[in-house]
Design an enzyme around this catalytic site. Structure first.
Site, mmCIF file in Angstrom:
data_model
loop_
_atom_site.group_PDB
_atom_site.id
_atom_site.type_symbol
_atom_site.label_atom_id
_atom_site.label_comp_id
_atom_site.label_asym_id
_atom_site.label_seq_id
_atom_site.Cartn_x
_atom_site.Cartn_y
_atom_site.Cartn_z
ATOM 1 N N LYS A 83 -10.027 68.087 35.959
ATOM 2 C CA LYS A 83 -8.710 68.687 35.715
ATOM 3 C C LYS A 83 -8.585 69.027 34.237
ATOM 4 C CE LYS A 83 -4.082 67.619 37.504
ATOM 5 N NZ LYS A 83 -3.214 66.480 37.870
HETATM 6 O O1 G3P Z 1 0.684 66.667 39.778
HETATM 7 C C1 G3P Z 1 1.558 66.786 38.693
HETATM 8 C C2 G3P Z 1 2.600 65.751 38.762
HETATM 9 O O2 G3P Z 1 2.047 64.482 38.568
HETATM 10 C C3 G3P Z 1 3.744 65.974 37.862
HETATM 11 O O3 G3P Z 1 4.844 65.551 38.539
HETATM 12 O O4 G3P Z 1 7.128 64.759 38.845
HETATM 13 O O5 G3P Z 1 5.874 64.240 36.716
HETATM 14 O O6 G3P Z 1 6.682 66.551 37.179
HETATM 15 P P1 G3P Z 1 6.210 65.254 37.771
#
Ligand code: G3P
Length: 217
Positions: A83
């Site tokens: 990634k």
């Molecule tokens: O896959 C990306 C994710 O981990 C981000 O999620 O909820 O932190 O914006 P969030």
């Protein structure tokens, strides 16, 4: 639509995997911090549970160091997807590692133009962040639709991996739009089973069943 689980919590991954709900896993530095585990150890353990792609994120910011980190992460298991962030150095890393035959997930995507660049750099997955766009009063789902249109217009093979999914509505809308993959925390995936009418209907069935005085076993 494939389901990836967005966590480095091994127990949660194993539970969902046993139910056939896990087509892959995504992690990031914040999720590694939350797990309290060593990145190489926990990623290896996850790769032993899940046969689909497991995203492990580089943390260097310069392409040559990102490439070295990516190669090291890819040594963990054949199902690692390296990634990388959607920066110019991340795109260079994506091109190099993709040309070498590694899966690459380009993350932190917030525009259709960024997604276009990732596809041209050979990304296996592009990760647009829906929830974080919604957080700033933009429309995360509109971005998924735009990328779907752009990729279909030019037959790009890069898979749209809808990320930063917070709600059941995000999941169903991504499926309707035609995202290839969605990644969500375990709680969001488990929450997809809930419906107020299911609860209400079950309550009624149980009440009526009790009145029959019967038993099945
Ligand atoms: O896959 C990306 C994710 O981990 C981000 O999620 O909820 O932190 O914006 P969030």
């Amino acid at each position: 639509m494939k389901f990836f689980v967005d966590t480095a919590d091994v127990a949660a991954i194993a539970e969902l995997n046993d139910l056939g709900m896990v087509d892959g896993v995504t992690t990031n530095p914040s999720l590694i911090l939350k797990s309290g585990r060593d990145i190489l150890e926990v990623t290896k353990e996850i790769c032993g549970i899940v046969s689909g792609p497991v995203s492990a994120e580089v943390v260097a910011l310069k392409a040559d160091e990102m490439i070295a980190e990516g190669r090291k992460l890819a040594e963990i298991a054949p199902n690692i997807a390296v990634k990388v962030p959607l920066t110019w150095d991340g795109l260079k890393t994506c091109k190099t590692l993709s040309d070498d035959g590694f899966m690459v997930n380009v993350t932190l995507c917030f525009s259709a133009n960024q997604a276009l660049l990732a596809a041209k750099a050979g990304a296996t997955f592009i990760s647009p962040f829906i929830g974080r766009l919604d957080d700033i009063n933009l429309d995360g789902l509109e971005l998924i639709q735009d990328i779907r249109t752009v990729y279909d217009n030019y037959s790009f093979k890069t898979q749209i991996l809808a990320a930063s999914i917070r709600t059941a509505n995000h999941v169903s809308q991504c499926a309707l739009i035609g995202a290839d993959v969605m990644t969500a925390p375990p709680a969001v995936i488990k929450g997809l089973a809930s419906h107020v009418l299911t609860d209400k209907g079950l309550e009624q069935f149980m009440a009526d069943w009790a009145k029959t005085g019967q038993k099945i076993i």
